[in-house]
Design an enzyme around this catalytic site. Structure first.
Site, short mmCIF file in Angstrom:
data_model
loop_
_atom_site.label_atom_id
_atom_site.label_comp_id
_atom_site.label_asym_id
_atom_site.label_seq_id
_atom_site.Cartn_x
_atom_site.Cartn_y
_atom_site.Cartn_z
N SER A 74 42.57 52.56 43.04
CA SER A 74 42.37 51.60 41.64
C SER A 74 43.48 50.48 41.59
O SER A 74 44.48 50.65 41.90
CB SER A 74 42.73 52.88 40.54
OG SER A 74 42.15 54.03 40.62
N HIS A 127 35.21 51.11 40.35
CA HIS A 127 34.85 51.25 41.87
C HIS A 127 33.71 50.73 42.46
O HIS A 127 32.67 51.50 42.11
CB HIS A 127 35.14 52.82 42.22
CG HIS A 127 36.48 53.45 41.80
ND1 HIS A 127 37.36 53.69 43.00
CD2 HIS A 127 37.22 53.89 40.94
CE1 HIS A 127 38.45 54.09 42.53
NE2 HIS A 127 38.27 54.36 41.22
N HIS A 171 35.25 60.70 45.25
CA HIS A 171 36.40 61.61 44.95
C HIS A 171 35.57 62.94 44.77
O HIS A 171 34.59 63.07 44.52
CB HIS A 171 36.70 61.34 43.38
CG HIS A 171 37.48 60.04 43.40
ND1 HIS A 171 36.87 58.92 43.04
CD2 HIS A 171 38.96 59.69 43.30
CE1 HIS A 171 37.66 58.10 42.97
NE2 HIS A 171 38.91 58.63 43.26
N TYR A 195 36.07 65.16 42.47
CA TYR A 195 35.61 65.56 40.97
C TYR A 195 34.18 64.97 40.91
O TYR A 195 33.62 65.42 39.88
CB TYR A 195 36.74 65.00 40.23
CG TYR A 195 37.00 63.70 40.15
CD1 TYR A 195 36.21 62.83 39.47
CD2 TYR A 195 37.85 62.97 40.57
CE1 TYR A 195 36.19 61.74 39.34
CE2 TYR A 195 38.63 61.86 40.45
CZ TYR A 195 37.47 60.80 39.93
OH TYR A 195 37.70 59.71 39.85
N GLU A 196 33.88 63.77 41.62
CA GLU A 196 32.60 63.45 41.37
C GLU A 196 31.22 64.40 41.76
O GLU A 196 30.26 64.15 41.42
CB GLU A 196 32.35 62.07 42.16
CG GLU A 196 33.36 61.06 41.44
CD GLU A 196 32.95 59.69 42.32
OE1 GLU A 196 32.08 58.89 42.10
OE2 GLU A 196 33.82 59.60 43.36
N ALA A 234 46.19 55.40 42.94
CA ALA A 234 46.77 55.50 41.72
C ALA A 234 47.50 56.96 41.50
O ALA A 234 46.69 57.63 41.84
CB ALA A 234 45.89 55.15 40.47
N MET A 284 44.15 62.41 42.40
CA MET A 284 42.95 63.19 42.74
C MET A 284 42.14 62.76 44.01
O MET A 284 41.07 62.88 43.82
CB MET A 284 41.95 63.27 41.48
CG MET A 284 42.72 63.65 39.90
SD MET A 284 41.60 63.25 38.69
CE MET A 284 42.72 63.38 37.52
N SER A 285 43.27 62.18 44.75
CA SER A 285 42.20 61.32 45.85
C SER A 285 42.99 61.73 47.26
O SER A 285 44.02 62.48 47.25
CB SER A 285 42.27 60.24 45.63
OG SER A 285 43.17 59.35 45.81
N ASN A 338 51.23 56.02 35.67
CA ASN A 338 51.74 56.58 34.38
C ASN A 338 52.57 57.80 34.71
O ASN A 338 52.59 58.23 35.98
CB ASN A 338 50.39 57.35 33.82
CG ASN A 338 49.83 58.20 34.64
OD1 ASN A 338 49.07 57.77 35.57
ND2 ASN A 338 50.03 59.55 34.49
N HIS A 345 43.06 57.44 30.78
CA HIS A 345 42.33 56.64 31.80
C HIS A 345 42.72 55.27 31.80
O HIS A 345 42.78 54.32 32.66
CB HIS A 345 41.03 56.83 32.08
CG HIS A 345 40.33 56.06 33.34
ND1 HIS A 345 40.73 56.31 34.60
CD2 HIS A 345 39.48 55.25 33.25
CE1 HIS A 345 39.93 55.58 35.25
NE2 HIS A 345 39.16 54.97 34.54
N1 HPA Z 1 47.25 62.87 37.41
C1 HPA Z 1 46.26 62.85 38.36
N2 HPA Z 1 45.67 61.62 38.86
C2 HPA Z 1 46.23 60.53 38.29
C3 HPA Z 1 47.47 60.37 37.52
C4 HPA Z 1 47.68 61.62 36.84
O1 HPA Z 1 48.75 61.89 36.21
N3 HPA Z 1 47.56 59.02 37.39
C5 HPA Z 1 46.57 58.50 38.17
N4 HPA Z 1 45.76 59.06 38.72
#
Ligand code: HPA
Length: 275
Positions: free
Chosen positions: A32, A63, A85, A87-88, A115, A213-214, A237, A249
């Site tokens: 990201s 993406h 990913h 999750y996709e 990210a 998540m990656s 974050n 997001h």
């Molecule tokens: N959690 C999971 N995946 C993320 C986060 C998070 O806080 N921030 C960016 N990708």
């Protein structure tokens, strides 16, 4: 059902023809906010994922799905602009297919970026974190199933999943640029829901500094493939429950965009310093 070897051969002959037999040494997975780095690759062959036989196609907003092969900072590189990913809905063999392509092309060094949410309370959004190690909480492993000895060993060592010499190189690059590089352990959950505050307290207890998540599947396969790995997270974050506010997001994308310029500068410097 075609074997992975046959699929790779077919993907590869398409890629080699499109890339005029370029021989990239360094692989990049652009997470990201880092996608634009792909556009700085010169003498580039740009290949849409959707045109490569057996290549998965990415679905996440922001993406792009392009393989870019060319020159960056004096090195021959292959960049994935857009990743897959878990999750996709892809299985982990699909998620890591681009790493197998890199292996087949002779890549020896992989730089993965992502990210991530900050768990370590000394972090703040916008920080850049060198991934020192990871914790796999995806609930699966990309090497599950029959092993192809040609691709790597059944039980690959993960003691130095992130290569020491590349960590040192990244530290040197950050110092030269005056960029503060945080360091820590990255934990991967499958998502797509963000974590609960209790999950984040759990992750902190087990030694994680950031969460995402990656990345972990790609790093496992790269290690299996004997490719040295460098991993860098953009802390977009603070993770769930660290601050008294909800996650979105949009915040992740916003911070990734703000950090983009210095993140790109850092990765370019690292590539320039590679032997
Ligand atoms: N959690 C999971 N995946 C993320 C986060 C998070 O806080 N921030 C960016 N990708």
């Amino acid at each position: 059902m075609h074997s992975i070897r046959r699929k790779l051969d077919e993907s590869l002959s398409y890629i080699k023809a499109e890339a005029e037999n370029k021989q990239p040494q360094v692989g990049l997975v652009l997470g990201s906010g880092l996608g634009p780095l792909g556009n700085e690759i010169s003498k580039a062959s740009i290949i849409d994922y959707k045109n490569i036989p057996y290549f998965p196609v990415s679905t996440v907003e922001g993406h792009a799905g392009k393989l870019i092969i060319g020159n960056l900072e004096g090195k021959e590189v292959i960049a994935c602009q857009g990743r897959f990913h878990y999750y996709e809905g892809y299985d982990l063999t699909e998620v890591t297919y681009p790493i197998r392509i890199m292996q087949a092309l002779g890549v020896h060094t992989l730089i993965v970026t992502n990210a991530a949410g900050g768990i370590n309370k000394s972090f703040k959004p916008g920080d850049i974190m060198l991934i020192e190690d990871h914790i796999n909480l995806l609930g699966s492993n990309p090497l599950r199933g029959k092993n192809e000895p040609e691709l790597g060993p059944r039980f690959p060592d993960m003691t130095e999943a992130y290569a020491k010499e590349l960590k040192n190189l990244a530290t040197k690059a950050a110092n030269e640029l005056g960029i503060t590089l945080k360091k820590g352990v990255y934990a991967a959950f499958s998502g797509p829901s963000y974590e609960t505050p209790a999950e984040i307290r759990f992750l902190r207890l087990v030694g994680a500094d950031s969460v995402g998540m990656s990345t972990v599947p790609e790093v496992i396969v790269a290690n299996h493939a004997n490719i040295k790995v460098l991993g860098i997270s953009c802390i977009t974050n603070m993770a769930s429950g660290v601050l008294d506010r909800k996650l979105s997001h949009d915040e992740v994308v916003d911070t990734a965009n703000k950090v983009q310029a210095s993140f790109i500068k850092l990765v370019k410097k690292i590539i320039a310093l590679l032997p």
